[in-house]
Enzyme design. Structure first.
Site, PDB file in Angstrom:
ATOM      1  N   ARG A   1       0.039  -8.923  13.434  1.00  0.00           N
ATOM      2  CA  ARG A   1      -0.665  -7.933  12.365  1.00  0.00           C
ATOM      3  C   ARG A   1      -1.391  -8.783  11.318  1.00  0.00           C
ATOM      4  O   ARG A   1      -2.515  -8.240  11.184  1.00  0.00           O
ATOM      5  CB  ARG A   1       0.775  -7.263  11.493  1.00  0.00           C
ATOM      6  CG  ARG A   1       1.145  -6.266  12.605  1.00  0.00           C
ATOM      7  CD  ARG A   1       2.646  -6.002  12.049  1.00  0.00           C
ATOM      8  NE  ARG A   1       2.526  -5.179  10.609  1.00  0.00           N
ATOM      9  CZ  ARG A   1       3.408  -5.123   9.877  1.00  0.00           C
ATOM     10  NH1 ARG A   1       4.757  -5.523  10.107  1.00  0.00           N
ATOM     11  NH2 ARG A   1       3.254  -4.286   8.971  1.00  0.00           N
TER      12      ARG A   1
ATOM     13  N   ARG B   1      -9.173   1.351   9.597  1.00  0.00           N
ATOM     14  CA  ARG B   1      -8.865  -0.167   9.733  1.00  0.00           C
ATOM     15  C   ARG B   1      -9.691  -0.927  10.456  1.00  0.00           C
ATOM     16  O   ARG B   1      -9.432  -2.234  10.666  1.00  0.00           O
ATOM     17  CB  ARG B   1      -7.504  -0.033  10.244  1.00  0.00           C
ATOM     18  CG  ARG B   1      -6.369  -0.776   9.735  1.00  0.00           C
ATOM     19  CD  ARG B   1      -5.319  -0.616  10.808  1.00  0.00           C
ATOM     20  NE  ARG B   1      -4.219  -1.290  10.483  1.00  0.00           N
ATOM     21  CZ  ARG B   1      -2.847  -0.939   9.891  1.00  0.00           C
ATOM     22  NH1 ARG B   1      -3.053   0.233   9.249  1.00  0.00           N
ATOM     23  NH2 ARG B   1      -1.757  -1.454   9.465  1.00  0.00           N
TER      24      ARG B   1
ATOM     25  N   LYS C   1       0.853  -1.276   0.148  1.00  0.00           N
ATOM     26  CA  LYS C   1      -0.063   0.071  -0.002  1.00  0.00           C
ATOM     27  C   LYS C   1       0.633   1.475   0.070  1.00  0.00           C
ATOM     28  O   LYS C   1       0.581   2.169  -0.764  1.00  0.00           O
ATOM     29  CB  LYS C   1      -0.795  -0.055   1.085  1.00  0.00           C
ATOM     30  CG  LYS C   1      -1.845  -1.059   1.230  1.00  0.00           C
ATOM     31  CD  LYS C   1      -2.638  -1.025   2.429  1.00  0.00           C
ATOM     32  CE  LYS C   1      -1.975  -1.038   3.862  1.00  0.00           C
ATOM     33  NZ  LYS C   1      -1.227  -2.296   4.141  1.00  0.00           N
TER      34      LYS C   1
ATOM     35  N   ARG D   1      11.716  -1.866  10.166  1.00  0.00           N
ATOM     36  CA  ARG D   1      10.733  -1.548  11.174  1.00  0.00           C
ATOM     37  C   ARG D   1      10.629  -2.707  12.123  1.00  0.00           C
ATOM     38  O   ARG D   1      10.588  -3.773  11.924  1.00  0.00           O
ATOM     39  CB  ARG D   1       9.427  -1.526  10.372  1.00  0.00           C
ATOM     40  CG  ARG D   1       9.202  -0.035   9.651  1.00  0.00           C
ATOM     41  CD  ARG D   1       8.051  -0.111   9.098  1.00  0.00           C
ATOM     42  NE  ARG D   1       6.834  -0.703   9.556  1.00  0.00           N
ATOM     43  CZ  ARG D   1       5.636  -0.692   8.828  1.00  0.00           C
ATOM     44  NH1 ARG D   1       5.506  -0.126   7.719  1.00  0.00           N
ATOM     45  NH2 ARG D   1       4.415  -1.197   9.527  1.00  0.00           N
TER      46      ARG D   1
ATOM     47  N   ARG E   1      11.797  -5.419   3.692  1.00  0.00           N
ATOM     48  CA  ARG E   1      11.654  -4.156   3.521  1.00  0.00           C
ATOM     49  C   ARG E   1      12.456  -3.118   4.421  1.00  0.00           C
ATOM     50  O   ARG E   1      13.031  -3.286   5.438  1.00  0.00           O
ATOM     51  CB  ARG E   1       9.901  -3.672   4.213  1.00  0.00           C
ATOM     52  CG  ARG E   1       9.838  -2.398   4.459  1.00  0.00           C
ATOM     53  CD  ARG E   1       8.449  -1.804   4.585  1.00  0.00           C
ATOM     54  NE  ARG E   1       7.752  -2.453   5.645  1.00  0.00           N
ATOM     55  CZ  ARG E   1       6.542  -2.520   6.123  1.00  0.00           C
ATOM     56  NH1 ARG E   1       5.611  -1.904   4.977  1.00  0.00           N
ATOM     57  NH2 ARG E   1       6.103  -3.090   7.070  1.00  0.00           N
TER      58      ARG E   1
HETATM   59  P1  AP5 Z   1       4.760  -1.678   1.578  1.00  0.00           P
HETATM   60  O1  AP5 Z   1       4.573  -0.725   0.523  1.00  0.00           O
HETATM   61  O2  AP5 Z   1       5.627  -0.913   2.706  1.00  0.00           O
HETATM   62  O3  AP5 Z   1       3.526  -2.422   2.309  1.00  0.00           O
HETATM   63  P2  AP5 Z   1       2.373  -1.878   3.111  1.00  0.00           P
HETATM   64  O4  AP5 Z   1       1.162  -2.166   2.664  1.00  0.00           O
HETATM   65  O5  AP5 Z   1       2.225  -0.159   3.009  1.00  0.00           O
HETATM   66  O6  AP5 Z   1       2.913  -2.558   4.626  1.00  0.00           O
HETATM   67  P3  AP5 Z   1       2.582  -1.778   5.885  1.00  0.00           P
HETATM   68  O7  AP5 Z   1       3.357  -3.044   6.661  1.00  0.00           O
HETATM   69  O8  AP5 Z   1       3.343  -0.448   6.096  1.00  0.00           O
HETATM   70  O9  AP5 Z   1       1.277  -1.783   6.189  1.00  0.00           O
HETATM   71  P4  AP5 Z   1       0.791  -2.123   7.488  1.00  0.00           P
HETATM   72  O10 AP5 Z   1      -0.739  -1.550   7.237  1.00  0.00           O
HETATM   73  O11 AP5 Z   1       0.747  -3.113   8.271  1.00  0.00           O
HETATM   74  O12 AP5 Z   1       1.490  -0.827   8.432  1.00  0.00           O
HETATM   75  P5  AP5 Z   1       1.197   0.471   9.094  1.00  0.00           P
HETATM   76  O13 AP5 Z   1       2.200   1.351   8.904  1.00  0.00           O
HETATM   77  O14 AP5 Z   1       0.013   1.110   8.342  1.00  0.00           O
HETATM   78  O15 AP5 Z   1       5.611  -2.951   1.019  1.00  0.00           O
HETATM   79  C1  AP5 Z   1       6.217  -3.654   1.808  1.00  0.00           C
HETATM   80  C2  AP5 Z   1       7.555  -4.169   1.159  1.00  0.00           C
HETATM   81  O16 AP5 Z   1       7.214  -4.875  -0.110  1.00  0.00           O
HETATM   82  C3  AP5 Z   1       8.555  -3.033   0.785  1.00  0.00           C
HETATM   83  O17 AP5 Z   1       9.771  -3.395   1.346  1.00  0.00           O
HETATM   84  C4  AP5 Z   1       8.325  -2.838  -0.602  1.00  0.00           C
HETATM   85  O18 AP5 Z   1       9.384  -2.122  -1.158  1.00  0.00           O
HETATM   86  C5  AP5 Z   1       8.130  -4.222  -1.203  1.00  0.00           C
HETATM   87  N1  AP5 Z   1       7.318  -4.234  -2.560  1.00  0.00           N
HETATM   88  C6  AP5 Z   1       6.186  -3.461  -2.586  1.00  0.00           C
HETATM   89  N2  AP5 Z   1       5.776  -3.538  -3.628  1.00  0.00           N
HETATM   90  C7  AP5 Z   1       6.121  -4.692  -4.380  1.00  0.00           C
HETATM   91  C8  AP5 Z   1       6.053  -5.467  -5.561  1.00  0.00           C
HETATM   92  N3  AP5 Z   1       5.123  -4.957  -6.287  1.00  0.00           N
HETATM   93  N4  AP5 Z   1       7.045  -6.481  -5.691  1.00  0.00           N
HETATM   94  C9  AP5 Z   1       8.044  -6.540  -4.858  1.00  0.00           C
HETATM   95  N5  AP5 Z   1       8.107  -5.932  -3.651  1.00  0.00           N
HETATM   96  C10 AP5 Z   1       7.317  -4.888  -3.272  1.00  0.00           C
HETATM   97  O19 AP5 Z   1       0.598   0.230  10.381  1.00  0.00           O
HETATM   98  C11 AP5 Z   1       1.576  -0.133  11.197  1.00  0.00           C
HETATM   99  C12 AP5 Z   1       0.793  -0.313  12.738  1.00  0.00           C
HETATM  100  O20 AP5 Z   1       0.445   1.081  13.069  1.00  0.00           O
HETATM  101  C13 AP5 Z   1      -0.227  -1.139  12.799  1.00  0.00           C
HETATM  102  O21 AP5 Z   1       0.010  -2.564  13.040  1.00  0.00           O
HETATM  103  C14 AP5 Z   1      -0.898  -0.597  13.964  1.00  0.00           C
HETATM  104  O22 AP5 Z   1      -0.647  -1.120  15.357  1.00  0.00           O
HETATM  105  C15 AP5 Z   1      -0.889   0.918  13.962  1.00  0.00           C
HETATM  106  N6  AP5 Z   1      -1.870   1.550  13.088  1.00  0.00           N
HETATM  107  C16 AP5 Z   1      -1.852   2.188  12.019  1.00  0.00           C
HETATM  108  N7  AP5 Z   1      -2.879   2.620  11.569  1.00  0.00           N
HETATM  109  C17 AP5 Z   1      -3.757   2.394  12.229  1.00  0.00           C
HETATM  110  C18 AP5 Z   1      -5.152   2.453  12.304  1.00  0.00           C
HETATM  111  N8  AP5 Z   1      -5.680   3.111  11.440  1.00  0.00           N
HETATM  112  N9  AP5 Z   1      -6.063   1.675  13.337  1.00  0.00           N
HETATM  113  C19 AP5 Z   1      -5.304   1.105  14.354  1.00  0.00           C
HETATM  114  N10 AP5 Z   1      -3.779   0.802  14.389  1.00  0.00           N
HETATM  115  C20 AP5 Z   1      -2.947   1.686  13.641  1.00  0.00           C
END
Ligand code: AP5
Length: 272
Positions: A225, A142, A63, A214, A181
């Site tokens: 997660r 979420r 994402k 991370r 990542r």
């Molecule tokens: P990346 O683009 O980083 O993936 P992502 O879907 O953004 O993954 P996240 O782990 O950031 O999502 P998340 O939803 O768990 O984390 P968030 O920060 O929101 O890609 C992943 C990897 O793959 C990278 O290395 C990239 O280079 C690679 N890649 C991408 N596309 C590719 C492709 N096509 N081919 C090959 N490789 C590729 O949340 C973190 C924490 O914050 C949560 O666990 C929670 O505790 C808290 N939190 C955040 N928002 C909320 C909310 N709204 N409610 C409650 N808790 C929340």
């Protein structure tokens, strides 16, 4: 420049950007300041296309990577709640509210932060959602509760979502993406050690910042997660399907291929 129209929406444009947008999202990452000094640069009129998108999908599906690419094409601002929490975690201990300190603990374990804390943080930054030339929400909403709060906020401002993009990928590929990542500590750009490596090891191509792994990408947090996603976030797929907003996208292939698939689906929004 290609112009398309979308249901219930003013004329929308895809913009071919020659240079990446210089938007450090400071108002979103830091929150409003009492003296009004924390300000993003004004949105140039040609980039104000009012795309209002939500990106859904499991942790690690890509994402954040797609949000960066979509920002360059659409001119809308990339708003990630995870980035806000990580930015807050880097502040001095005494500058963190008790709710923010508790949020850090939830994150470390891989659990969702409680809705009340998340909503308080988003509500404080509602200006970024309502008045900033469009947005790409990444990691929010979420839960159904968060989705209802967002709907109310937008309805009160007489705004509607353009679409909710749901990225789909098999579990083994998701785990591979998460384990490799690396994230820039300054501008939050995302890399992968083999799939999207930086030009210089551990250094961000965009701003020269240091790349780090991370804490919640450790295997034990990843399992938690993914369970939290299944339990609390996946019901949003049906929620937005019922509202006629869901665009499912297969997230296999390179980031550019996935972007092209996404843009293709978005171009047909008004025809479906
Ligand atoms: P990346 O683009 O980083 O993936 P992502 O879907 O953004 O993954 P996240 O782990 O950031 O999502 P998340 O939803 O768990 O984390 P968030 O920060 O929101 O890609 C992943 C990897 O793959 C990278 O290395 C990239 O280079 C690679 N890649 C991408 N596309 C590719 C492709 N096509 N081919 C090959 N490789 C590729 O949340 C973190 C924490 O914050 C949560 O666990 C929670 O505790 C808290 N939190 C955040 N928002 C909320 C909310 N709204 N409610 C409650 N808790 C929340």
């Amino acid at each position: 420049m290609t112009t398309v129209t979308a249901t219930n929406a003013p004329l929308r444009k895809f913009i071919a950007m020659n240079a990446p947008i210089k938007n450090d999202r400071i108002e979103w990452l830091q929150g409003p300041s009492a003296d009004g000094t924390v300000k993003c640069p004004p949105v140039p009129a040609e980039r104000n296309n009012s795309w209002r998108l939500i990106l859904l999908g499991a942790p690690g599906v890509g994402k954040g990577t797609q949000a960066e690419l979509l920002t360059e094409r659409l001119g809308a601002c990339h708003l990630s709640t995870g980035d806000v929490f990580r930015a807050a975690g880097k502040r001095k201990d005494c500058d963190q509210s008790p709710a923010m300190k508790a949020a850090m603990e939830y994150m470390r374990r891989g659990e969702l932060v409680p809705d009340s804390t998340v909503w308080e943080m988003v509500r404080e930054r509602s200006h970024c959602i309502l008045d900033c030339g469009g947005f790409i929400l990444d990691g929010f909403p979420r839960t159904i509760g968060q989705a209802e709060s967002l709907r109310e906020l937008m309805e009160n401002a007489q705004l509607s979502l353009s679409a909710v993009i749901n990225y789909e990928l098999p579990l083994d590929e998701i785990v591979r993406r998460l384990s490799g990542r690396r994230t820039c500590e300054k501008c939050k750009s995302v890399f992968h050690v083999t799939e999207r490596p930086p030009k210089v090891e551990a250094v961000c191509d965009r701003c020269g910042g240091r790349l780090f792994q991370r804490e919640d990408d450790r295997p034990e947090s990843v399992t938690v997660r993914l369970e939290a996603y299944e339990r609390s976030t996946s019901p949003l797929i049906q929620f937005y399907k019922n509202l006629g907003l869901l665009l499912p996208i297969v997230a296999k292939g390179s980031p550019d291929e996935i972007l092209a698939r996404t843009m293709e689906k978005m171009a047909h929004l008004d025809k479906e």
